[in-house]
Design an enzyme around this catalytic site. Structure first.
Site, mmCIF file in Angstrom:
data_model
loop_
_atom_site.group_PDB
_atom_site.id
_atom_site.type_symbol
_atom_site.label_atom_id
_atom_site.label_comp_id
_atom_site.label_asym_id
_atom_site.label_seq_id
_atom_site.Cartn_x
_atom_site.Cartn_y
_atom_site.Cartn_z
ATOM 1 N N LYS A 53 0.817 -1.218 0.000
ATOM 2 C CA LYS A 53 0.000 0.000 0.000
ATOM 3 C C LYS A 53 0.849 1.266 0.000
ATOM 4 C CE LYS A 53 -3.619 -2.666 0.609
ATOM 5 N NZ LYS A 53 -4.922 -2.528 1.192
ATOM 6 N N ASP A 54 2.083 1.170 0.479
ATOM 7 C CA ASP A 54 2.955 2.349 0.526
ATOM 8 C C ASP A 54 3.235 2.914 -0.866
ATOM 9 O OD1 ASP A 54 3.390 2.413 3.345
ATOM 10 O OD2 ASP A 54 4.870 0.814 3.155
#
Length: 465
Positions: free
Chosen positions: A112-113
């Site tokens: 998700k980063d």
């Protein structure tokens, strides 16, 4: 470029407005009115370029000129500078034609980063340019919340409210959210499952009075800008394994269908993708849909891969919109009452099968794959990645087509599941050691829309009378 709702309501929005809105006013999801395409010459030119250059090539097409390339480049460069690996999403070969793409080298050790670090900077830029504040409300099954908390912490124009299912995320995932001390980050432990969290967020979005009063926005994978940013690693992986002329397959652990949707859009943009493999755990609504054509949510069954413990996969709506020939009325009718599910038409099933395959792994399968991969390669993988690897192994491909499994999280985020599979406790990076010691801060709330709305009204700085 304009963005339209999958349910046909409202007026089209530009990139910046769609990014801030998150969800369309009619409850639908924003999609571009047309998909931009890369020419073969453009793909050739991008091969071998740094990850940041590919991200700029993707996002500039979706921004449609609303943000200058210099602004996009600045935000992308700053986002990628938070990653621990120079390649950002490196490929590791584990077999003759089998690869793992490590997407967990960002600050919270999860895929998700990649998108969230960029999205935070874009939203901050847009809000400051307009002299506005926003209230971001997001539901998480684990990793989205941690990535959002890290990306948006300390941003003066934004208050962030994270809803997570109490007791249904790993200890590391929970602590990555609850140990953030910045006053603009609010973590809500909901007495329910992820689908309850997602239901509450969607209800708040379509409540126009509440939405406008708190200047509400979202950063789940319902936000198109996140999907767009995730396209980059499909481009990066495919071009690294043969350029624009050689097809590549990707196996994607998925619950909410956002990560694999980015791969679908990459294919629509011209990337040579042979197959996208939908890899699900025992909450296998997407595998069942691919096999039977019937989308029928059931009850969430907790698993060792909790980020995939989902029975209502929001981003699947975007694929249904395209499969239906962009028939918004059809989508609206099918999404009106998901308790009874819906059927794909024969034509939609055939179109889906041309690009997608699917697979399923329960907890026993997951543990076995973790052990097998460690025995065969010495690599320690997290349970979500193991689900993807099982589905990859079960997918038949033409000779010469490489398979890339997306490694979506660092194994140290799920030490118990990893140890159960291979007998090894994964080494915990220093950053994770810190979150295991820091004090936690969260508020427990019932799985009720009103309780969550009241908390947001009491704590958001963007609230108007």
């Amino acid at each position: 470029m304009q963005y339209i709702s999958t349910r046909g309501g409202g007026r089209p929005l530009g990139f910046c407005d769609a990014t801030l809105a998150g969800l369309a006013a009619d409850g639908g999801l924003f999609v571009p009115d047309t998909y931009p395409e890369f020419s073969e010459a453009e793909l050739v030119a991008l091969a071998g370029q740094p990850f940041e250059a590919m991200a700029l090539a993707v996002l500039s097409r979706f921004a449609g000129g609303e943000l200058a390339d210099a602004e996009l480049k600045s935000d992308i460069d700053a986002a990628m500078a938070t990653f621990r690996h120079a390649a950002r999403t490196p490929l590791v070969q584990i077999g003759p034609r089998d690869f793992v793409m490590e997407l967990f080298h960002g600050p919270t050790f999860a895929f998700k980063d990649v998108a969230m670090q960029t999205l935070a900077r874009l939203m901050d830029r847009i809000l400051k340019a307009r002299g506005r504040r926003a209230t971001i409300v997001t539901a998480t099954s684990g990793d989205t919340g941690a990535a959002a908390a890290e990306a948006f912490r300390g941003r003066d124009a934004i208050d962030l409210f994270i809803l997570y299912p109490d007791g249904r995320v790993s200890d590391v995932q929970r602590r990555q959210m609850t140990t953030i001390a910045d006053a603009n980050v609010h973590t809500l432990a909901v007495a329910g499952d992820f689908d309850d969290c997602q239901r509450i967020v969607k209800a708040l979005f379509v409540d126009r009075t509440f939405n406008e009063r708190v200047a509400m926005s979202g950063v789940n994978s319902i936000n198109w800008a996140r999907v767009a940013a995730q396209i980059t690693y499909y481009l990066f992986g495919a071009l690294a394994l043969g350029g624009p002329h050689r097809k590549v397959a990707f196996s994607v652990p998925t619950g909410n269908f956002g990560d694999i949707l980015a791969g679908y859009v990459a294919g629509r943009m011209g990337l040579p993708i042979e197959k996208l493999v939908i890899a699900t755990n025992q909450n296998d609504i997407l595998d069942r849909t691919a096999r039977t054509g019937r989308y029928a949510p059931g009850r969430v069954a907790p698993s060792t891969s909790p980020s995939m413990d989902i029975q209502v996969s929001s981003n699947f709506e975007r694929l249904v919109f395209d499969l239906s020939g962009r028939d918004a009325g059809s989508v609206m009718a099918r999404m009106a009452d998901l308790s009874n599910g819906f059927e794909l038409t024969d034509g939609e099933r055939a179109a889906m099968a041309r690009l997608f395959a699917s697979g399923r792994a329960d907890d026993a399968d997951t543990a076995r794959l973790i052990g097998e991969i460690y025995a065969e390669t010495g690599m320690i993988v997290d349970p979500h990645t193991a689900v993807g690897l099982k589905a990859a192994r079960e997918t038949a491909l033409p000779d010469g087509v490489p398979m890339v499994t997306l490694a979506t999280a660092h194994p140290a985020k799920f030490p118990d599941a990893v140890e159960a599979g291979c007998g090894v406790v994964p080494a915990r990076p220093a950053a994770l050691e810190r979150v295991m010691r820091d004090p936690e801060r969260m508020t427990r709330v019932p799985a009720e829309i009103g309780a969550v709305a009241d908390h947001i009204l009491d704590h958001s700085r963007a609230v108007t009378a």
